[in-house]
Design an enzyme around this catalytic site. Structure first.
Site, short mmCIF file in Angstrom:
data_model
loop_
_atom_site.label_atom_id
_atom_site.label_comp_id
_atom_site.label_asym_id
_atom_site.label_seq_id
_atom_site.Cartn_x
_atom_site.Cartn_y
_atom_site.Cartn_z
N MET A 14 17.99 37.88 93.67
CA MET A 14 17.32 38.54 94.68
C MET A 14 18.33 39.16 95.69
O MET A 14 18.55 39.34 96.47
CB MET A 14 16.26 37.94 95.37
N LEU A 19 23.88 43.64 93.84
CA LEU A 19 25.20 43.64 93.47
C LEU A 19 26.04 44.93 93.49
O LEU A 19 25.29 46.24 94.39
CB LEU A 19 24.92 43.93 92.10
N HIS A 31 12.26 43.90 85.69
CA HIS A 31 11.93 44.00 87.56
C HIS A 31 9.83 43.92 87.50
O HIS A 31 9.94 44.46 86.52
CB HIS A 31 12.02 45.60 88.09
N VAL A 50 19.51 50.88 92.33
CA VAL A 50 19.03 49.36 92.51
C VAL A 50 17.77 49.89 92.12
O VAL A 50 17.17 50.59 91.71
CB VAL A 50 18.39 48.30 94.24
N GLU A 96 5.88 39.70 81.88
CA GLU A 96 7.66 39.51 81.47
C GLU A 96 8.53 38.81 80.77
O GLU A 96 9.43 38.65 80.02
CB GLU A 96 7.76 39.15 83.03
C1 GAR Z 1 9.93 38.48 88.19
O1 GAR Z 1 8.85 39.22 88.78
C2 GAR Z 1 10.88 39.39 88.46
O2 GAR Z 1 10.57 40.57 87.65
C3 GAR Z 1 11.07 39.61 90.30
O3 GAR Z 1 11.57 38.38 90.08
C4 GAR Z 1 10.64 37.91 89.44
C5 GAR Z 1 11.17 36.22 89.45
O4 GAR Z 1 10.12 35.17 88.97
N1 GAR Z 1 12.47 40.36 89.79
C6 GAR Z 1 12.47 40.76 91.07
O5 GAR Z 1 11.74 41.64 91.74
C7 GAR Z 1 14.05 42.27 90.60
N2 GAR Z 1 13.81 42.88 91.21
P1 GAR Z 1 11.40 34.19 88.51
O6 GAR Z 1 12.15 33.47 89.28
O7 GAR Z 1 9.59 32.75 87.43
O8 GAR Z 1 11.46 34.38 86.83
#
Ligand code: GAR
Length: 197
Positions: free
Chosen positions: A94, A97, A113, A148, A178
């Protein structure tokens, strides 16, 4: 037979996608191995999970670098190169970059994402999808480019939005997808890269 493609997973928190990639990599037929899990914060929960799974877990803390994001990324980049990493998988990393890391790993850095991009880049994706009255949500794995949550889409999974969903229930169902999508898409991606090489 060539060794498996060396992947580094970059995290900032919980690390459930990272854990799914570690589990997938344990299958003998998986074309990638997780060479390193790297976090930008020492309290990232995923670091413990990685270490317990026997994967090197490294924190390159952003704090000592202050506002100099590029210097932080140069330290990350050095750690990745020392370990012979070939592909980066951002998994809940998070921090936006700088062009330094994006350019250095162009075509070799993936992100997951929690929306059906190009819809809902940024944060609060599930609440925004529900508020918009969408009938489906989902997740996207894409190559990382300068913008982004932009970059060529490599895979998506669709999840219906149910009438009584709130952002938590929806997030939980999307997260399950995911985990499957990231492992499958990364496996396909590294296999295709090998064919090209
Ligand atoms: C996930 O839902 C991922 O898709 C999101 O953060 C979460 C991380 O969960 N990523 C974003 O929002 C990036 N823009 P995790 O640490 O349990 O994998």
């Amino acid at each position: 037979m060539d060794p498996k493609t060396k992947v580094a997973v970059l995290i900032s928190g919980r690390g459930s996608n990272m854990e799914a990639l570690i589990r997938a990599a344990q299958a003998p037929s998986c074309p990638f191995q997780i060479a390193l899990v790297l976090a930008n914060k020492p309290d990232a929960k995923g670091l413990e999970i990685a270490a317990e799974a026997g994967v090197e877990a490294l924190c390159v803390d952003q704090k000592p670098f202050g506002k100099d994001r590029e210097a932080h990324e140069r330290a990350i980049d050095a750690a990745l190169r020392e370990r012979g990493v070939e592909v980066i998988a951002l998994a809940g990393y998070m921090r936006i970059l700088t062009p330094f890391l994006v350019d250095a790993w162009e075509g070799r850095m993936l992100n997951i994402h929690p929306s059906l991009l190009p819809k809902y880049p940024g944060l609060d994706t599930h609440a925004r999808a529900i508020a918009a009255g969408d009938v489906e949500a989902g997740c996207t794995v894409h190559l990382v480019t300068a913008g982004v949550d932009e970059g060529p889409i490599l895979g998506q999974a669709h999840v219906p939005i149910l009438p009584d969903d709130d952002d938590h229930t929806l997030a939980a169902r999307v997260l399950e997808q995911e985990h499957k999508l990231y492992a499958a898409t990364l496996a396909r991606f590294v296999s295709e890269q090998r064919i090209k090489a």
